[in-house]
Design a protein around this motif. Sequence first.
Motif, PDB file in Angstrom:
ATOM      1  N   TRP A 108       0.821  -1.206   0.000  1.00 29.37           N
ATOM      2  CA  TRP A 108       0.000   0.000   0.000  1.00 29.37           C
ATOM      3  C   TRP A 108       0.862   1.265   0.000  1.00 29.37           C
ATOM      4  CZ3 TRP A 108      -4.234  -1.577   4.132  1.00 29.37           C
ATOM      5  CH2 TRP A 108      -5.103  -2.510   3.530  1.00 29.37           C
ATOM      6  N   ASP A 168      -3.912   0.239  -7.222  1.00 31.21           N
ATOM      7  CA  ASP A 168      -4.874  -0.345  -6.304  1.00 31.21           C
ATOM      8  C   ASP A 168      -5.401  -1.643  -6.905  1.00 31.21           C
ATOM      9  OD1 ASP A 168      -6.621   0.237  -3.807  1.00 31.21           O
ATOM     10  OD2 ASP A 168      -8.044  -0.426  -5.324  1.00 31.21           O
ATOM     11  N   LYS A 199      -5.885  -0.537  -1.004  1.00 32.21           N
ATOM     12  CA  LYS A 199      -4.857   0.502  -0.952  1.00 32.21           C
ATOM     13  C   LYS A 199      -5.463   1.899  -0.865  1.00 32.21           C
ATOM     14  CE  LYS A 199      -0.934   2.379  -3.403  1.00 32.21           C
ATOM     15  NZ  LYS A 199       0.069   2.227  -4.451  1.00 32.21           N
ATOM     16  N   THR A 200      -6.517   2.121  -1.635  1.00 31.15           N
ATOM     17  CA  THR A 200      -7.036   3.486  -1.716  1.00 31.15           C
ATOM     18  C   THR A 200      -8.448   3.664  -1.166  1.00 31.15           C
ATOM     19  OG1 THR A 200      -7.863   3.070  -3.942  1.00 31.15           O
ATOM     20  CG2 THR A 200      -5.655   3.995  -3.771  1.00 31.15           C
TER      21      THR A 200
END
Lengths: 253, 69
Positions: free
Chosen positions: A68, A74, A163-164
Amino acid sequence: MTSTVAAPSRAASATRGDGWRTAARGLGQLLITAGVVILLFVAYELWFTGYYTEQQQHQLTNQIQQQWQGSGPDISSLAPDKVPLGSGVAVLYIPRFGRHYHFVVVEGTGFNDLQKGPGHYPGTALPGQVGNFAVAGHRTTYLHPFNKIATLRDHDVIVLETKTRWLTYTIENVPGTNIPWREIVAPTDVAVAYPVPDQPDAAKAPTRKLLTFTSCHPEYSARERYVIHAVLTESLPKSAGTFPTALLTPPPK
Amino acid sequence: MYVWIWRRLPGGVPGKLLGSLVLLAGVLALLFFLVFPWAETRLPLNDVTIDHPARTSSSTSPTPSPSGP
């Protein structure tokens, strides 16, 4: 001293009876040992396997955190089959299972993958994608991530961290179909993980973002599968510093 | 069996006790790290996936057609 004299005659007369006694004692000890070994196996399965999973989850957590922080894309922007087997897909939170419940979902549903944590069926949608993000998990053994799957209720939430984004899925009957939010199916019923569950027709392109869990049923058995369906209801960017409300408020009693 | 082992262990009662513990630890390690992990792959206790009948317990899982875009 007298025994040396008496020994030969006693031994001769008692050999047969002693032989049977020794055999019976040996058999008895063998059976008791077998029983103890089977009990040990049960203990191994139920508790000892969890240590391995705990270790693996620790590693996966470190890996996914590094991923990450890196510059990679992502996971939601990848093709569903482009994730390496055994790597972390997303972090799973289920408020119904407690405030501290979290697992890294691993890619793959092979025996070795599921030893590490709940596993994503390769080829099914990734978190946040249109289609069906399907995950299998142990109900007993290997830290039993889906141990309390039967306590999940209609409209409970399941949160995924990528990740986002924070992705919140809400358990409900699959919209546009007559599939209930909870099913108990045969182990061969792969249709529950289709992009639109139970619609094998490839022409029927999925439009909704779904999530499906499978685990064994009944508990401690592998006769059937317990299945939960949920629909994506919220997608928040992590950058905004916001958390899904579902993680901040306890689930209704 | 156990009597036979006990007789064979050296070092008087303390030595025999110590020897027994070492043997027990060895057997437990063998079971927990080799025998049980092998045995569980042969038992259907841990099946949680849905799968095609011909491919049960293989490393492949159902691959429903990839989802849309």
